[in-house]
Design an enzyme around this catalytic site. Structure first.
Site, PDB file in Angstrom:
ATOM      1  N   GLU A  89       0.816  -1.218   0.000  1.00 31.36           N
ATOM      2  CA  GLU A  89       0.000   0.000   0.000  1.00 31.36           C
ATOM      3  C   GLU A  89       0.848   1.267   0.000  1.00 31.36           C
ATOM      4  OE1 GLU A  89      -0.566  -2.668   1.839  1.00 31.36           O
ATOM      5  OE2 GLU A  89      -2.432  -3.378   0.944  1.00 31.36           O
ATOM      6  N   HIS A 142     -11.984  -6.533   7.537  1.00 32.18           N
ATOM      7  CA  HIS A 142     -12.712  -6.229   6.304  1.00 32.18           C
ATOM      8  C   HIS A 142     -13.944  -5.389   6.634  1.00 32.18           C
ATOM      9  CE1 HIS A 142     -10.428  -9.897   5.388  1.00 32.18           C
ATOM     10  NE2 HIS A 142     -10.359  -9.429   4.154  1.00 32.18           N
TER      11      HIS A 142
END
Lengths: 359, 478
Positions: free
Chosen positions: A94, A164
């Site tokens: 990321e 999530h």
């Protein structure tokens, strides 16, 4: 040397944000009247990305698994249409994705970076906080990475557990120099995403993944943009102002409908842009209703609701008839089995609306 | 190294000959067929057979080819395994029946390329490119200017005239010679110990002084500490204090150059400490995968503030990591300006010509303290610093070479130093007199236009200043 300088000149000119859509910006800046094709939020995002790539040859889309269409399928068909050099996979990293996007944007491109889940954005936090947000300021506006948009699906989805489900928007609301935008529906998502991509500032755009398939509405097929930093009153009322963003608005809408049955008139506001946020719209509403409730999925402590609450108390202290209520996630990690307990549900909100009105 | 690869290939094929018949009967295994096509194998397979510790076989960053999955093996065999290969998702890999771990370091440390010795004498076969008198003297002049700049600004900080300073002492060759090997179109993403690159590109002594004094002529509008220079005109992205965060953006910018088919590359600098940051690894891997024309220049000066490289990493420095990412790399004597110049020139040609990244590890020594907030004698012996300063000074080394060529003299030397010092003292005096940036600059450039919260905060601040003017510095115009 003279020719070197000329080359430099052209390079410098190129570094301004590419302006392929600037001319039409004004007319695009409104939600077309009702109509359009019935689409879910995922498809609305896909349409916006199509338009962004189509309308500006200097736009790029990249991230983990973006090439085959993304784990949520939001980027389906884009690599085939616009080529692997403009729509591509990146390594699973990321900080690399966002850092790469900053450099690409600094060269006058529109860099649309996808972080697969907002839960995984933290390795990129340094790049967002120390590079993207300060790129313009620290250089005295000699350089900017305004063409950068970071997309990330966020929020609960019923079975996502710790990693999530998170709503990390408040971390980014503490960073001057970036914008944070969260849409509530397909139409909003398309118009707001196009605005973010074309905004001359770096933007973090959180997509409510629970709504990718759940939310369906008519989405105009054309290119349109919705203004940033403008909240919207989506339900008018007189007894209490209810403020939220993203997926939470549909829960709040249900609570408002429930309150109506009990004779309470709620004014529901979608903030849309969290920073810089539209204080004036919320303030005007609270001046009218005298009460405020804020709801978000993220943990209550240090959540963006606290900022809204403090700002409105500063501005509307004498007008307030009850304490500002916050119905938010609990101060725990996002729990799997206990998700129904953790969530700021319709009835938690409805109870708080009644308690605030009857204070 | 190519020789090593070749030798291994021959052994490999010998083993195949002995067992090829048995293996052909297995059918399902993809293996090298027979000895009859030696020539093909020799030219084709060295890139596919791991030669541990030998970079030749893996130095290419080409993608390893993969054939279809149905050819993959399912069965195991108890016969010799050394000639069998399997299509893993990343490409074809040979098996071996000998369990062998890759050693943690190569048998010999990576050598350090240099062109001239400490006495300025050219070394045999060093590939000394023709550096014209003009370029050589300009490089030397730049290095001396950088030395004097450091001396004068360091003194200015000690006198309390500027708040902070970082010297580049000992690393003048890396700064100037790398800059000289680039063109103005190449984009520089610096850390903070490369002001020489900016100097070479034409940043004036006055511009340096303006930034360090944070006056209204500072392009950064007084927002950052001294030495955080930046220049759009000179393609030099503004310095930040964070370590290695400039690396991933350099890759993104390089990708943009690639897409625009520019005859230019991105160049980014960092230190040995920076090579431990996640951004270093992210950037190298991204650059390799994206095939971005970017040059990574590591100034391995031995010290990250007080942390020696022995506490920083256990690899043979930084260059060796390039191969692990599929990036060409080289170790160079960072105190040899000519070696630095040659290396960066070659790296630039590769980066742009092949559209690929290159990693350069320039070995050097941080002769100065980390910054003016640091006293490095607290953690390293003074005589070590002194030895590097006196015996290994890169400026002196280049001087010996240009003097050897008859391009420089003692007169030119003293004239230059006196002249630069005078110019700098003048620049400092001017910078000191220029007023500070106005208070409005506090609020601009956070966004392209100030949003309502900043407009409100500016208004409130101005009202506070009116009520309490003595709380605020007098030299900032309202």
């Amino acid at each position: 040397m003279a020719s070197a300088l000329r080359r430099l000149g052209s390079a410098a000119a190129r570094r301004g944000l590419s302006t392929a859509c600037e001319d039409t910006k004004k007319s695009l800046f409104q939600l077309p009247q009702a109509g359009g094709k019935s689409s879910n939020l995922c498809s609305a995002i896909n349409q916006a990305l199509h338009i962004a790539l189509e309308s500006d040859p200097r736009s790029y889309l990249f991230g983990e698994d973006v090439s085959f269409g993304g784990v949520f399928r939001c980027t389906t068909g884009l690599a085939d249409r616009y080529g692997k050099s403009r729509v591509f996979n990146t390594p699973l990293c990321e900080q690399g994705i966002v850092g790469f996007g900053i450099g690409l944007a600094a060269m006058g491109n529109r860099a649309i970076a996808e972080i697969q889940f907002a839960d995984y954005i933290f390795p990129a936090f340094d790049q967002i906080v120390n590079e993207a947000s300060k790129f313009r300021y620290r250089s005295g506006n000699q350089f900017n990475c305004g063409g950068l948009t970071i997309r990330a699906p966020y929020g609960a989805v019923g079975h996502g557990g710790h990693y999530h489900s998170q709503s990390p928007e408040a971390f980014f609301c503490h960073v001057p120099g970036i914008k944070v935008v969260i849409p509530r529906s397909p139409r909003q998502a398309k118009g707001l995403l196009l605005s973010c991509i074309r905004d001359p500032n770096p933007v973090v755009f959180f997509e409510p993944k629970w709504l990718y398939r759940q939310a369906i509405e008519e989405v105009p097929e054309e290119d349109y943009m919705l203004p940033l930093s403008e909240a919207e009153v989506i339900r008018e009322g007189s007894d209490i102002t209810v403020v939220g963003w993203g997926a939470q608005l549909s829960i709040m809408e249900q609570a408002c409908a429930g309150a109506e049955k009990e004779g309470i008139s709620c004014e529901l506001i979608d903030l849309k842009t969290l920073i810089p946020w539209d204080k004036e719209t919320v303030e005007a509403s609270v001046r009218k209703t005298g009460r405020l409730l804020i709801s978000h999925e993220a943990p209550v402590t240090g959540g963006f609701g606290a900022e809204i609450s403090a700002s409105i108390v500063e501005r509307c202290f004498l007008r307030l008839e009850a304490p500002v209520a916050r119905i938010c996630g609990l101060d725990t990690p996002f729990p799997l089995v206990f998700e129904p307990f953790y969530m700021p549900t319709k009835n938690k909100i409805l109870d708080a609306i009644k308690a605030t009105v009857n204070y | 190294m190519a020789g090593l690869g070749m030798r291994k290939s021959r052994n490999f094929i010998n083993r195949i000959i002995s067992s090829s018949q048995i293996h052909q009967s297995l059918g399902v295994l993809e293996h090298i067929h027979s000895a009859s096509s030696h020539r093909t194998h020799l030219s084709k397979f060295p890139t596919k057979i791991p030669t541990w510790g030998g970079p030749a076989a893996l130095s290419s960053s080409r993608r390893f080819e993969s054939t279809e999955a149905e050819k993959q093996a399912e069965c195991m065999t108890d016969i010799g395994d050394d000639n069998q290969m399997l299509d893993f998702p990343g490409g074809r890999i040979a098996f071996t029946s000998s369990m062998r771990f890759i050693p943690e370091s190569p048998e010999e440390r990576i050598r350090c390329y240099r062109v001239i010795d400490e006495e300025g004498r050219p070394l045999m076969d060093s590939g000394l490119t023709k550096i014209s008198e003009e370029v050589a003297v300009k490089m030397y002049t730049g290095m001396v200017t950088l030395q004097v700049l450091d001396t004068v600004f360091y003194e200015a900080q000690r006198q309390g005239r500027i708040s902070f300073y970082v010297t580049t002492i000992g690393e003048e060759a890396i700064n100037i010679a790398s800059a000289a090997a680039l063109t103005m179109d190449d984009l520089v993403f610096p850390q903070y110990r490369e002001p020489g690159v900016l100097l070479w590109r034409g940043f004036t002594l006055q511009e340096f002084a303006n930034q360090c004094f944070g006056n209204k002529a500072d392009y950064g509008k007084g927002r950052q500490m001294p030495i955080h220079y930046g220049s759009n005109k000179l393609n030099y992205f503004t310095v930040s204090s964070t370590i290695a965060t400039q690396l991933p953006p350099a890759v993104g910018a390089a990708y943009s150059l690639k897409m625009d088919k520019q005859d230019a590359c991105a160049v980014t600098y960092f230190g040995d400490g920076g090579s431990s940051e996640g951004d270093f690894h992210a950037a190298l891997n991204f650059a390799a995968v994206m095939e971005a024309p970017v040059i990574f220049i590591c100034r391995n000066n031995g010290w990250a503030i007080s942390t020696p490289t022995s506490d920083q990493f256990r690899s043979d420095g930084v260059a060796i990591r390039g191969q692990a990412y599929g990036v060409k790399s080289i170790r160079v004597d960072g105190n040899d300006a000519l070696a630095m110049y040659n290396t960066v020139r070659a790296a630039r040609e590769m980066a742009i010509g092949e559209q690929k990244p290159v990693l350069i590890e320039a070995m050097t020594y941080r002769v100065g303290h980390h910054s003016t907030s640091d006293d490095s004698t607290k953690y390293r012996p003074a005589n070590e610093i002194e030895w590097w300063r006196m015996q290994k000074d890169p400026v002196n080394r280049l001087r010996k070479w240009i003097e050897r060529n008859g391009w420089w003299s003692s007169e030119a030397e003293s004239e230059l130093r006196i002249d630069v010092r005078k110019q700098l003292l003048d620049a400092i005096q001017v910078a000191e007199r220029v007023e500070k940036p106005p208070i409005a600059d506090l609020f601009t450039d956070v966004y392209d236009v100030p949003p309502s919260n900043l407009r409100e905060q500016e208004k409130l601040l101005r009202e506070t200043i009116e009520r309490h003017p003595r709380d605020y510095p007098e030299d900032v115009p309202l």
